[in-house]
Design a protein around this motif. Structure first.
Motif, PDB file in Angstrom:
ATOM      1  N   LEU A  53      -1.971 -43.468  12.079  1.00  5.53           N
ATOM      2  CA  LEU A  53      -2.943 -42.567  11.463  1.00  5.53           C
ATOM      3  C   LEU A  53      -3.542 -41.621  12.503  1.00  5.53           C
ATOM      4  O   LEU A  53      -3.836 -40.452  12.201  1.00  5.53           O
ATOM      5  N   ASP A  54      -3.681 -42.107  13.713  1.00  6.88           N
ATOM      6  CA  ASP A  54      -4.261 -41.294  14.783  1.00  6.88           C
ATOM      7  C   ASP A  54      -3.361 -40.110  15.143  1.00  6.88           C
ATOM      8  O   ASP A  54      -3.833 -39.121  15.701  1.00  6.88           O
ATOM      9  N   GLN A  55      -2.082 -40.210  14.821  1.00  7.50           N
ATOM     10  CA  GLN A  55      -1.157 -39.101  15.079  1.00  7.50           C
ATOM     11  C   GLN A  55      -1.235 -38.013  14.012  1.00  7.50           C
ATOM     12  O   GLN A  55      -0.697 -36.915  14.214  1.00  7.50           O
ATOM     13  N   LEU A  56      -1.894 -38.301  12.906  1.00 10.13           N
ATOM     14  CA  LEU A  56      -1.925 -37.366  11.781  1.00 10.13           C
ATOM     15  C   LEU A  56      -3.322 -36.850  11.451  1.00 10.13           C
ATOM     16  O   LEU A  56      -3.478 -35.717  10.980  1.00 10.13           O
ATOM     17  N   HIS A  64      -8.488 -34.876  21.958  1.00  6.02           N
ATOM     18  CA  HIS A  64      -7.567 -35.161  20.849  1.00  6.02           C
ATOM     19  C   HIS A  64      -6.859 -33.883  20.405  1.00  6.02           C
ATOM     20  O   HIS A  64      -5.639 -33.882  20.177  1.00  6.02           O
ATOM     21  N   LEU A  65      -7.601 -32.799  20.285  1.00  6.31           N
ATOM     22  CA  LEU A  65      -7.021 -31.530  19.851  1.00  6.31           C
ATOM     23  C   LEU A  65      -6.056 -30.979  20.889  1.00  6.31           C
ATOM     24  O   LEU A  65      -5.039 -30.368  20.543  1.00  6.31           O
ATOM     25  N   LEU A  66      -6.366 -31.183  22.158  1.00  9.91           N
ATOM     26  CA  LEU A  66      -5.511 -30.670  23.225  1.00  9.91           C
ATOM     27  C   LEU A  66      -4.145 -31.348  23.225  1.00  9.91           C
ATOM     28  O   LEU A  66      -3.114 -30.681  23.376  1.00  9.91           O
ATOM     29  N   TYR A  67      -4.139 -32.661  23.036  1.00 11.04           N
ATOM     30  CA  TYR A  67      -2.885 -33.404  23.099  1.00 11.04           C
ATOM     31  C   TYR A  67      -2.198 -33.573  21.736  1.00 11.04           C
ATOM     32  O   TYR A  67      -1.013 -33.889  21.684  1.00 11.04           O
ATOM     33  N   LYS A  68      -2.940 -33.316  20.660  1.00  5.38           N
ATOM     34  CA  LYS A  68      -2.352 -33.440  19.325  1.00  5.38           C
ATOM     35  C   LYS A  68      -2.750 -32.249  18.457  1.00  5.38           C
ATOM     36  O   LYS A  68      -3.411 -32.395  17.424  1.00  5.38           O
ATOM     37  N   TRP A  70      -1.062 -30.488  16.465  1.00  5.65           N
ATOM     38  CA  TRP A  70      -0.462 -30.496  15.133  1.00  5.65           C
ATOM     39  C   TRP A  70      -1.365 -31.115  14.068  1.00  5.65           C
ATOM     40  O   TRP A  70      -1.185 -30.878  12.881  1.00  5.65           O
ATOM     41  N   THR A  71      -2.353 -31.911  14.515  1.00  5.40           N
ATOM     42  CA  THR A  71      -3.237 -32.547  13.538  1.00  5.40           C
ATOM     43  C   THR A  71      -4.097 -31.536  12.787  1.00  5.40           C
ATOM     44  O   THR A  71      -4.671 -31.857  11.741  1.00  5.40           O
ATOM     45  N   LEU A  72      -4.191 -30.287  13.295  1.00  7.10           N
ATOM     46  CA  LEU A  72      -4.904 -29.230  12.576  1.00  7.10           C
ATOM     47  C   LEU A  72      -4.223 -28.895  11.252  1.00  7.10           C
ATOM     48  O   LEU A  72      -4.844 -28.304  10.372  1.00  7.10           O
ATOM     49  N   LEU A  73      -2.965 -29.272  11.117  1.00  9.27           N
ATOM     50  CA  LEU A  73      -2.238 -29.062   9.849  1.00  9.27           C
ATOM     51  C   LEU A  73      -1.895 -30.376   9.158  1.00  9.27           C
ATOM     52  O   LEU A  73      -1.983 -30.475   7.930  1.00  9.27           O
ATOM     53  N   THR A  74      -1.507 -31.392   9.940  1.00 12.80           N
ATOM     54  CA  THR A  74      -1.066 -32.631   9.296  1.00 12.80           C
ATOM     55  C   THR A  74      -2.193 -33.330   8.546  1.00 12.80           C
ATOM     56  O   THR A  74      -1.940 -34.027   7.557  1.00 12.80           O
ATOM     57  N   TYR A  75      -3.444 -33.136   8.996  1.00 12.11           N
ATOM     58  CA  TYR A  75      -4.549 -33.840   8.332  1.00 12.11           C
ATOM     59  C   TYR A  75      -4.672 -33.483   6.864  1.00 12.11           C
ATOM     60  O   TYR A  75      -5.127 -34.296   6.040  1.00 12.11           O
ATOM     61  N   CYS A  76      -4.275 -32.256   6.496  1.00 10.71           N
ATOM     62  CA  CYS A  76      -4.453 -31.832   5.106  1.00 10.71           C
ATOM     63  C   CYS A  76      -3.304 -32.281   4.201  1.00 10.71           C
ATOM     64  O   CYS A  76      -3.176 -31.822   3.069  1.00 10.71           O
ATOM     65  N   PHE A  77      -2.468 -33.199   4.711  1.00 15.49           N
ATOM     66  CA  PHE A  77      -1.458 -33.850   3.868  1.00 15.49           C
ATOM     67  C   PHE A  77      -1.678 -35.369   3.838  1.00 15.49           C
ATOM     68  O   PHE A  77      -0.844 -36.106   3.309  1.00 15.49           O
ATOM     69  N   VAL A  78      -2.790 -35.821   4.401  1.00 20.87           N
ATOM     70  CA  VAL A  78      -3.043 -37.264   4.540  1.00 20.87           C
ATOM     71  C   VAL A  78      -4.200 -37.679   3.633  1.00 20.87           C
ATOM     72  O   VAL A  78      -5.277 -37.069   3.659  1.00 20.87           O
ATOM     73  N   HIS A  79      -3.983 -38.722   2.834  1.00 22.88           N
ATOM     74  CA  HIS A  79      -5.035 -39.305   1.983  1.00 22.88           C
ATOM     75  C   HIS A  79      -4.977 -40.818   2.125  1.00 22.88           C
ATOM     76  O   HIS A  79      -3.897 -41.402   2.235  1.00 22.88           O
ATOM     77  N   GLN A  80      -6.150 -41.444   2.066  1.00 21.00           N
ATOM     78  CA  GLN A  80      -6.199 -42.892   2.282  1.00 21.00           C
ATOM     79  C   GLN A  80      -6.606 -43.699   1.057  1.00 21.00           C
ATOM     80  O   GLN A  80      -6.632 -44.920   1.124  1.00 21.00           O
TER      81      GLN A  80
END
Length: 301
Positions: A53-56, A64-68, A70-80
């Protein structure tokens, strides 16, 4: 099972099917994470799920933003949870249909992606700049709400007087539905889900500006379309056509909301015939071309 897989392949192979493709991607990610969560939980390795989950998920922590990034886009496809994805996908379907109908599939996808990106950037920026939020820099943000709010406000700006039939209440114009949810999100900023509501509002603002700029002839989604075209060509098995150079005179075309070429406004007889059809059979009986003509006529004055 093979029939189901064939239906999925068909959904992703069809052109102008961006709405269904966005919904399917969200559903597949949700189901994939659900399987992983249950599997790791049963095996006593819950920390592995947290690692995935931390990768998405999006976190405002600069490291976190510097090393990942892509999470600026992947987060909006993730639901829990099921209610989160259910309501987001219902709203995306209802409002996304209108955007896709009038502006096309590519612009719907651009609006969704850019709305999510702007929402994520605003969330990260405010959590780093506002002292109240700085001790929550490791707070994860997931969900399509920012992107969905962009689509919702885009539809409400495009067709403010379009009517949805709301359960119990009855017919309501979508501009009032959009305004209601924007006010609710604004009122909840001081609450526990401040990050989510900041994402909602910034996505909504982008959706409004996207349509306003589009009407003035500026398509903010062109960079997204260019990137999508690049990956489409990269993974396409079809041979590339030979390049041909043609010279043409420089002519200025007039912007339209649903076409990249200039067209004349529909005449009064065409509009009268469309209005007669609406009075007899309702708005939903119109073809896509008739809806586009009606929308263009509304922009004439």
């Amino acid at each position: 099972m093979s029939g189901f897989i064939d239906d999925i392949k068909e959904a992703f192979s069809r052109r102008d099917n961006g709405l269904i493709q966005l919904i399917l991607i969200n559903v597949f990610v949700f189901l994939g994470l659900l399987v992983l969560q249950v599997s790791f939980s049963l095996s006593g390795k819950e920390s592995y799920y947290t690692l995935v989950l931390d990768q998405l998920a999006l976190k405002p922590n600069p490291a976190h933003l510097l090393y990942k990034p892509w999470t600026l886009l992947t987060y909006c496809f993730v639901h829990q949870n099921i209610l989160h994805i259910l309501f987001n996908m219902l709203f995306l379907f209802w409002f996304g249909q209108l955007v896709q109908e009038y502006l096309g599939s590519r612009r719907l996808v651009s609006l969704y992606m850019l709305g999510g990106l702007v929402g994520g950037l605003t969330f990260a920026a405010l959590y780093n700049l506002v002292p109240l939020y700085r001790h929550w820099l490791d707070m994860p943000n997931v969900g399509a709400s920012g992107a969905v709010y962009a689509v919702m406000l885009g539809a409400a700006t495009l067709l403010p007087n379009y009517t949805f039939h709301v359960l119990i209440i009855g017919p309501v114009r979508i501009k009032y539905i959009a305004a209601f949810f924007v006010v609710v999100s604004f009122a909840q900023i001081p609450g526990s889900n401040a990050g989510g509501n900041i994402t909602h509002l910034s996505g909504a603002l982008f959706g409004y500006l996207y349509i306003r700029m589009l009407r003035r002839g500026t398509d903010l989604g062109q960079p997204v379309e260019a990137v999508l075209d690049f990956f489409k060509r990269l993974f396409s098995r079809e041979p590339r056509p030979r390049m041909k150079v043609k010279y043409r005179s420089q002519t200025r075309t007039t912007y339209t909301a649903y076409s990249t070429t200039a067209e004349e406004f529909p005449d009064d007889d065409e509009i009268d015939a469309i209005l007669d059809k609406i009075s007899k059979s309702g708005y939903e009986s119109l073809t896509r071309e008739e809806k586009q003509k009606l929308y263009k006529a509304s922009q004439k004055n």
